[in-house]
Design a protein around this motif. Sequence first.
Motif, short mmCIF file in Angstrom:
data_model
loop_
_atom_site.label_atom_id
_atom_site.label_comp_id
_atom_site.label_asym_id
_atom_site.label_seq_id
_atom_site.Cartn_x
_atom_site.Cartn_y
_atom_site.Cartn_z
N TRP A 279 0.84 -1.21 0.00
CA TRP A 279 0.00 0.00 0.00
C TRP A 279 0.86 1.24 0.00
N GLY B 296 -6.63 1.88 -7.73
CA GLY B 296 -5.77 0.95 -7.01
C GLY B 296 -6.27 0.69 -5.60
N GLN B 297 -5.74 1.45 -4.64
CA GLN B 297 -6.10 1.23 -3.24
C GLN B 297 -7.63 1.29 -3.06
N PHE C 89 -5.63 -11.09 1.52
CA PHE C 89 -5.39 -9.70 1.92
C PHE C 89 -4.04 -9.69 2.61
N ASN D 230 -11.07 -10.24 -0.89
CA ASN D 230 -10.14 -9.26 -1.44
C ASN D 230 -8.86 -10.03 -1.76
N TYR E 141 -16.39 -6.85 3.82
CA TYR E 141 -17.22 -6.44 2.66
C TYR E 141 -18.58 -7.14 2.68
N LYS F 16 -15.82 0.12 5.78
CA LYS F 16 -16.39 -0.53 4.60
C LYS F 16 -17.92 -0.47 4.65
N ARG G 191 -5.63 -6.02 -10.03
CA ARG G 191 -6.88 -5.73 -9.34
C ARG G 191 -7.30 -4.28 -9.53
N1 GLN Z 1 -8.17 -2.74 2.02
C1 GLN Z 1 -7.79 -1.75 1.04
C2 GLN Z 1 -7.34 -2.43 -0.23
O1 GLN Z 1 -7.25 -3.62 -0.29
C3 GLN Z 1 -6.74 -0.78 1.56
C4 GLN Z 1 -5.59 -1.43 2.28
C5 GLN Z 1 -4.60 -0.43 2.75
O2 GLN Z 1 -4.55 0.70 2.27
N2 GLN Z 1 -3.75 -0.81 3.65
O3 GLN Z 1 -7.09 -1.73 -1.17
#
Ligand code: GLN
Length: 460
Positions: A54, A70-71, A161, A221, A252, A283, A434
């Motif tokens: 990130w 992106g994020q 994740f 995710n 989610y 979320k 993604r």
């Molecule tokens: N959960 C968010 C993502 O997958 C952000 C994760 C983060 O910024 N650390 O994009």
Amino acid sequence: MALGRLVRSAALIPGLLGQGKKAGTSTIRCLHQTLAMAKQLQSRRLNGIDKNPWVEYTQLAAEYDVVNLGQGFPDFAPPDFAVEAFQRAISEDFMLNQYTKAFGYPPLTKILAHFFGKLLGQDMDPQSNVLVTVGAYGALFYTFQALVDEGDEVIIIEPFFDCYEPMTLMAGGRPVFVSLKPSPVQDGEVTSSSHWQLDPVELASKFTPRTKALVLNTPHNPLGKVFSRSELELVASLCQKHDTICISDEVYQWLVFDSCEHVSIASLPGMWERTVTIGSAGKTFSATGWKVGWALGPDRLLKHVRTVHLNSIYHCPTQAQVAVARSFEREMQHFGQPSSYFSSFPQTVQHNRDHMIHSLQSVGLRPIKSQGSYFMVVDISDFKKKMPDLPGAPDEAFDRRFVKWLMKNKGLAAIPVSVFASSSHQKEFDHLIRFCFVKKESTLKAMDERLLKWREETRA
Ligand code: GLN
Ligand code: PMP
């Protein structure tokens, strides 16, 4: 080793340490300081986990002129009722600037127990079955620290994740990976995240007497997969057979599309007692900066999660908790009706998903239709064949090089899926990137303009 020898040798050199007390002492001090610096500074728990995707990709997205897909965060306002709840929490009662109860603002733990009690089919006690945390990240971190011990194995479903692996390592655990694999589809068929499945035999083979926990994430995710009831039943039966805890990340949960149903594994027979269910107000109410999350579960597990909380963070920001409590109270009144945010929001987001699928296909990208979450994964295998020599470090996975090329040359930011894989399995996922589609109309239009330009450049 070499420095140790150096200190010993220095002590033997005539004159070096014997030319008067002052000079000798300072030389020894200097040598000892150098020796001390040669010791590893960071704890061994941090070995190999210092890189964070990130930080890297958010920084890159800021360097280029990109449409940021992106994020994962919404680039529009949370619902009015949530914003107003926060504004009132700030202005209404000055005592809300002070600490509240350590385990959560009482009206929040109460409504979470009530709300999730109904969903999970449990009579939940606000004090012993609910803990409010700093985001779902906080709940995850506590849970790993509380329940995973030195040498314990933790089954992680790949892709994952990214924080699950470092959190396992920081607790002293050993991650054991099992990957979701795509099932074959007909030529020309739009693949769906539902085609990504666990091999039941492989999954079963990952359980050993050292398996302490399995981490589940649905909606998923980065794939956007929503685990079906029968898939969850398989996971549940293995957890029960091998006396394993389930850490279920359901941040989610309200974002499921088409006719998909989100099922909480804790609601399956025999699972409540061994599951910590994790959620995020960020979320739930499109307010990722609020950083309010929660852990739900039986007291036998949550009491240890609370111990980590009490000895680390102790207390989460009061006003944000007040805003979340009031937002849930509002949702409780509207639940199941079209006016509920939990009903209207997924519809809007599904519309965005469909928009994005259509747009990305126009340049030859192959989206994998997401069943839920903020995200959709896109297959870039065709580009991998056409552009194998994209610039980048020799060992850099193709998807990472492609994302950098995409930002720089096409003005679109995405996240490479290999960041959601363990280092030895990155190749399995380096044909995927993604995109986040929880974005406002104008962002999706800006994406369309970039894609149109790309199409025209391809034709020219
Ligand atoms: N959960 C968010 C993502 O997958 C952000 C994760 C983060 O910024 N650390 O994009
Ligand atoms: N779990 C998953 C699957 C996520 O995508 C995220 C990112 N938001 C989190 C947990 C962390 O959520 P929070 O922002 O509430 O800490």
